[in-house]
Design an enzyme around this catalytic site. Structure first.
Site, PDB file in Angstrom:
ATOM      1  N   SER A   1      -6.578 -61.363 106.016  1.00  0.00           N
ATOM      2  CA  SER A   1      -6.570 -59.975 105.537  1.00  0.00           C
ATOM      3  C   SER A   1      -5.932 -59.773 104.172  1.00  0.00           C
ATOM      4  O   SER A   1      -6.008 -58.674 103.617  1.00  0.00           O
ATOM      5  CB  SER A   1      -5.872 -59.076 106.563  1.00  0.00           C
ATOM      6  OG  SER A   1      -6.753 -58.770 107.607  1.00  0.00           O
TER       7      SER A   1
ATOM      8  N   LYS B   1       0.867 -51.648 101.707  1.00  0.00           N
ATOM      9  CA  LYS B   1      -0.119 -51.465 102.769  1.00  0.00           C
ATOM     10  C   LYS B   1       0.439 -50.520 103.838  1.00  0.00           C
ATOM     11  O   LYS B   1       1.624 -50.624 104.203  1.00  0.00           O
ATOM     12  CB  LYS B   1      -0.473 -52.817 103.390  1.00  0.00           C
ATOM     13  CG  LYS B   1      -1.643 -52.775 104.381  1.00  0.00           C
ATOM     14  CD  LYS B   1      -1.971 -54.165 104.932  1.00  0.00           C
ATOM     15  CE  LYS B   1      -3.166 -54.158 105.862  1.00  0.00           C
ATOM     16  NZ  LYS B   1      -3.470 -55.503 106.407  1.00  0.00           N
TER      17      LYS B   1
ATOM     18  N   SER C   1      -8.406 -56.856 105.915  1.00  0.00           N
ATOM     19  CA  SER C   1      -8.039 -55.474 106.164  1.00  0.00           C
ATOM     20  C   SER C   1      -7.197 -54.847 105.057  1.00  0.00           C
ATOM     21  O   SER C   1      -7.105 -53.633 104.981  1.00  0.00           O
ATOM     22  CB  SER C   1      -7.250 -55.385 107.468  1.00  0.00           C
ATOM     23  OG  SER C   1      -5.997 -56.047 107.342  1.00  0.00           O
TER      24      SER C   1
END
Lengths: 99, 535, 511
Positions: C195, C96, C171
């Site tokens: 997330s 990420k 997210s």
């Protein structure tokens, strides 16, 4: 709790050092009021005598020895900067009452 | 709580000119806090940079005067993702301060974020302590008056900005340059109650605070380098009133003396404003050493909103009984006790002892010199030729006199003197033994301070040694008395006044003959013997 | 080129095979010499090249670095033998873009960090490298991890591999989509309010939010410091455990890192759930607007666990319903402070307003932040600043932190009677792109089931539990007390076996 005015939003934006367009001001005033309305539900709970939780796992005294470690290379540090000069970060002039 | 501390302006305060140094501390309003029906109320906020090897939350070196932005890492630069870890020595130092000033140390203390934007602060929040500081409710006794110290808390220092263009003044600058070497340096903020009632008392408090911090080894307390910064909260009120007047906070005070001047200036200014029917504005003011005035920096009328909340990246500090016991066991002698000891051991005055402790490093210097002097006496046989005798008091007189003067002039520190404590002991020994006179010793000291030569060496190099040998001095006197038989007769026939005059004449002749290097004590004694006794 | 069509087809089949294998399988194949690390990496890079144009899981693909790392591991195997290889040698992983990677762009999905090259690695990135896993790229995300759809990325949304017209969740949408699309068998994400788990559910993969303090946050660009936690994505429960065990454990650079040793997960993974007590959280099951197929999947999960020998009952965690409002005070408050550092001085974007030379530093800060932050980030900065400001602190932030205490107490009470808890991961399956962008509150509600775990600092994970009528994945959530990862994974493994999802279902979309 949720009577949020445009002026309050403008003041908060100033605290947050965030320029907002008139359009954003209008939009955020409405949206923040809605979110705060929802968030204000927390006040429905009786929390008398309940301590706040800042850390989910209580620990104390996390300390490190006073031993020097290598610092970063200055060129690498300043290469990230939008503007640098004489080994320092360059910024537009600072007003005394900025803080 | 402290307002944001903007960067120290780049223009260093100009060195004080002699005329300013000589100017009186006070303006006509009066010396004490009670003149003219007004009472002065002062509280001091003192920021002390702690003398650790590394910064508060990272392993970068805590050093003064390095190349810009060389002591920086992801943590103290506030790079995205970096996290703080607390330096254990900072906690130990804070606990020492807790002991030294009789603070309560709560079971737990917590770091908080103080949120405001300023370019010298890499994260745009300062990691500090807010409602749960490490030390609460201490005190310091100053000249018999107890000053309450509200709190002491740990926090990080900011970086330094330099303003370029516009004469270096912040407002008119074309742009500014930021160096983050100082960002994250550990500070202890020590905040007094508004218990102080005169500028003298403020100076005494700051001086005693500094001496104590120095004694417990937590800081090098150099006000001129900014490792100890004193901000004065000053207000005035009608005498007899219980309430407080509106206060101002004065920053940029770079010496204890300037602290006194700044407070006196502020006091006079506020009284003038009030007596003219005006109102004192709560604001931060900047002391200017050059014009001897404070200047408004910014108004506090629109209150700051720092949005303090507990720092989620750090856990609480909970000093254990073991941590506190270890600190207590290692506590060194504090200034008050040291003063008492020196007064008793050295037979010096309170005032002398206070002077020694009033300059960082000076008492250490004097103690080292006294030790060296004692060693000289113990090893008399091996001592430098002619250096023996002398007392701790002699040492103290030199230290508080010429040496303190030299430090003032040069801005140097005792530890940096080219005259080692042992060399001062040697000088005292040379005077005590009569090898040189005190006046000659002043010259020798001056040279030693200038070039680092040992006093004995200077005496030799310059051929300064006094003639103390009795037979050579005796023959000089014999010659003078023989050549001035008339005067000898007048002396013997004269009254006290006449005898004194003649005696001065004989001494002058003898010194002339000896090119000023005769030992005056020995000469006096021999002269007396020859005139009174068997002469 | 001289290669024939049949050669090409064979290569293509081989790539498909490699990109659908598990991390455990790939690591074993590399160790045995069946394939080289380079072949594994090339296969995944080829799939990214072919398909990421439509998925947009990555903001930055580190093809050269990945190939070099694979070659180094292959050389190590030749010179020092297979035993010398670290456990995940040759396994591709998506990272990420909120994790700092030295010399590799790290944007957090924000214009304000565009072009920033961190001068250091996050602890988890260093541990990933030590485990032999090979980072193939930086995964797309909602800007600064604020969002539930990855539509808040400044660089365009990620598309759900199961239906490109739908969101992957957020997210960590890029990480979830990368694993679902076969771009990497593993990915790292962060979970502040769901997330990891929410996009895992929406993309049909396993996603784990470990106990707060279990995985280092050093080098993880902070959203809400007291809630953020790094965790793994994988297509199998075992793979998720492999990745978690590679990166977790105490880190002296993170003051909130838990120093107690981690109880290994893998040794007990197959022990089953016989005798375990599982509580179904009423408040997280009876949420408004829950999709019937999601409720049905949860009921099936209950049956599967009962069949496997666990004891199931329903349990109440009354304060859990206050999780969402408390979260939307605490997280923005911390974020408003964490994001203050983006001011145009030390790194990232700078915008100087007005005539050249006329601006001051404050004006530059304000203009930079105006231009550099997207709408959701601005909204949360405003919300958090307001919640902390004078006069409101006690009613908002302070009260939310006290509610947090109540949530912890309620969970503690529940865990007196249950080993783990169960709930849906999200009320609905993936929603269409653009559906909720103008209604922040509706978007926030998709995290209603996941947020309480973050507030409690406990562990939870999402497991694929079949598809809805539109062929979209459904997730169920297993919740465990703090440090309860081992038992949580056992239950997840039992559900995986019961649902048989990983073995059968693959996204049809782009593949």
């Amino acid at each position: 709790m949720s009577e949020l005015t445009r002026e309050q939003v403008r003041h908060v934006a100033k605290l947050a050092r965030l320029d907002l367009s008139d359009d954003e001001l209008d939009r955020f005033t409405g949206q923040l009021a809605g979110i705060l309305d929802h968030a204000a539900r927390v006040s429905a709970l009786d929390t008398d005598g309940v301590p706040p939780t800042a850390h989910p796992f209580p620990m104390v005294n996390v300390l490190r020895p006073d031993v020097v470690k290598p610092s970063l290379d200055r060129d690498e540090v300043l290469a990230c900067a939008p503007d640098a000069r004489d080994g320092r970060f360059r910024v537009p002039r600072i007003l005394e009452d900025e803080a | 709580m402290t307002p944001p501390e903007p960067s120290t302006p780049s223009t260093p305060s100009a060195p004080t000119t002699p005329s300013e140094t000589d100017a009186p501390d006070t303006i006509e309003v009066g010396l004490d806090g009670h003149a003219d029906g007004w009472e002065l109320v002062v509280g001091l906020e003192v920021h002390v940079e702690l003398a650790t090897a590394t910064k508060l939350f990272c392993g970068c070196a805590n050093e003064f005067g390095q190349e810009p932005n060389t002591n920086v890492c992801p943590v103290c630069l506030g790079l995205p993702g970096a996290l703080p870890v607390l330096n254990e020595l900072v906690v130990e130092y804070a606990l020492r301060v807790g002991e030294a000033f009789h603070f309560d140390v709560p079971a737990q203390s917590v770091f908080a974020r103080k949120n405001y934007f300023y370019p010298d602060m890499p994260k745009n929040f300062q990691t500090s302590q807010y409602d749960e500081p490490i030390c609460l409710g201490g005190h310091l006794d100053v000249d018999g008056v107890r000053i309450t110290i509200t709190r002491a808390h740990m926090e990080e220092d900011t970086g330094k900005t330099t303003h370029v263009g516009g004469g270096g003044r912040i407002h008119d600058a074309d742009f500014s340059l930021v160096d983050y070497n100082r960002a994250g340096v550990p500070l202890l903020e020590i905040v007094s109650e508004p218990d102080i009632r005169s500028s003298e008392q403020a100076k005494a408090y700051a001086s005693e605070l500094r001496a104590t911090l120095e004694a417990i080894g937590v800081s090098d307390v150099k006000m001129e380098e900014g490792s100890m910064r004193v901000d004065a909260n000053v207000s005035v009120r009608r005498r007899g009133s219980d309430g407080f007047g509106t206060r101002t906070e004065t920053k940029n005070v770079n010496s204890i003396r300037s602290l006194g001047r700044a407070i006196e200036y502020e006091r006079a200014r506020q009284i003038e404003v009030l007596e003219a029917g005006g109102r004192v504005v709560q604001e931060t003011r900047h002391w200017n050493e050059n014009d001897g005035q404070t200047h408004s920096m910014r108004s506090k009328e629109e209150a700051y909103d720092y949005r303090y909340f507990p720092e989620p990246d750090l856990v609480p500090v909970a000093p254990t009984p073991e941590m506190r016991a270890a600190v207590r066991a290692a506590m060194p002698e504090l200034p008050a006790a040291r003063r008492d000891r020196l007064v008793a051991a050295w037979a010096i005055t309170e005032r002398d002892a206070a002077a020694l402790l009033g300059t960082p490093g000076l008492a250490d210097y004097a103690e080292a010199a006294v030790s060296a002097l004692e060693a000289l006496e113990a090893l008399e046989a091996l001592a430098v030729d002619g250096a023996r005798g002398g007392s701790p008091r002699d040492i103290v007189n030199w230290v508080n006199g010429e040496i303190a003067g030299h430090l003032n002039e040069t801005g140097s520190s005792p530890a940096a003197l080219s005259l080692a404590p042992a060399a001062l002991a040697e000088l005292v020994g040379l005077v005590a033994a009569g090898t040189i006179s005190r006046n000659q010793a002043k010259d020798v000291l001056g040279e030693a301070l200038a070039d680092g030569r040992r006093p004995a060496r200077i005496v030799t190099d310059r051929g300064l040694a006094q003639v103390s040998d009795e037979s050579s001095l005796g023959s000089v006197i014999d010659g003078i008395l023989a050549a001035n038989a008339d005067a000898v007769a007048e002396y013997r026939a004269g009254d006290d006044k006449a005898r004194k005059k003649k005696r001065g004449f004989f001494m002058g002749e003898a010194m002339k003959a000896l090119a000023g290097q005769g030992n005056p004590q020995v000469l006096n004694r021999l002269l007396d013997e020859k005139l009174e006794g068997n002469g | 080129m001289s290669s024939s069509d049949s050669d090409h087809d064979r290569d293509h089949d081989r790539d498909r095979d490699l990109t659908s294998r598990s991390a455990a399988g790939l690591a074993a194949a590399v160790r045995s010499g069946e394939v080289s690390a380079r072949e594994v990496v090339d296969a995944h890079l080829a799939r990214i090249e072919a398909l990421d144009g439509s998925v947009h899981a990555f903001l930055h693909v580190t093809a050269d670095g990945a190939r070099a790392r694979a070659d180094a591991l292959d050389a190590q195997r030749r010179s020092d033998g297979p035993e010398s290889l670290p456990p995940l040698a040759g396994v591709p992983v998506a990272v990420k873009d909120v994790l700092c990677t030295r010399g590799v762009p790290t944007t957090c999905g924000s214009r304000i960090l565009e072009g920033w090259l961190p001068p250091y690695d996050a602890t988890v990135v260093a541990r990933l490298e030590a485990s032999g896993a090979i980072a193939v790229g930086k995964a797309n995300m909602d800007e600064f991890a604020m969002g539930s759809s990855t539509e808040n990325s400044a660089f365009g949304p990620t598309h759900n591999p199961w239906d490109l017209g739908r969101v992957p969740g957020g997210s960590s949408g890029g990480s979830a989509a990368a694993v679902a699309a076969g771009f990497a068998p593993l990915a790292l994400g962060t979970d502040t309010g769901g997330s990891i788990r929410q996009p895992a559910a929406l993309c049909g993969v396993v996603g784990v939010k470990p106990t707060y303090g279990r995985v280092s946050r050093y080098g993880v660009v902070a959203f809400a410091s007291s809630l953020d936690q790094v965790g793994p994505f994988a297509r199998t429960v075992e793979d998720a455990a492999l990745l978690l065990e590679a990166v977790w454990g105490h880190d002296p650079a993170d003051s909130t890192s838990i120093p107690t040793p981690c109880e290994p997960i893998l040794p007990g993974l197959e022990r089953g759930v016989a005798g375990l007590r599982v509580g179904v959280v009423r408040e997280l099951t009876e949420v408004d607007g829950i999709q019937p197929e999601v409720s049905a999947a949860l009921e099936q999960a209950v049956k599967l666990l009962e069949q496997a020998g666990a004891t199931l009952d329903s349990v109440s965690v009354p304060s859990a319903i206050y999780g969402l409002p408390a979260y939307y005070l605490i997280a923005p408050a911390e974020a408003s402070s964490n994001l203050a550092r983006f001011d145009g001085i030390r790194y990232g974007l700078r915008v100087v307003p007005g005539e050249p030379g006329s601006a001051n530093a404050a004006a530059m800060n304000g203009a930079t932040r105006h231009a550099g932050f997207g709408a959701e980030v601005k909204r949360r900065i405003m919300l958090g600043t307001y919640a902390l400001s004078a006069g409101y602190y006690d009613a908002y932030y302070g009260q939310a932190q006290r509610v947090r205490t109540l949530i912890i107490r309620d969970f503690d009470r529940a865990y007196e009677h249950f080993d783990v808890l169960l709930s849906p991961t999200t009320p609905t399956t993936a929603f269409p792109l653009g559906d909720k962008v103008d209604d922040p509150l509706a978007m926030y509600l998709s995290d209603v089931c996941t947020i309480p775990t973050n507030l409690a600092g406990a562990a939870a994970m999402s497991i694929p539990a079949g598809l809805d009528g539109s062929g979209l994945p459904i997730g169920v959530q297993v919740l465990a007390p703090g440090l309860g990862e081992a038992v949580m994974f056992r239950v997840a493994r039992a559900l995986e076996l019961g649902f048989g999802f990983a073995a059968r279902a693959r996204p049809g979309g782009p593949a």
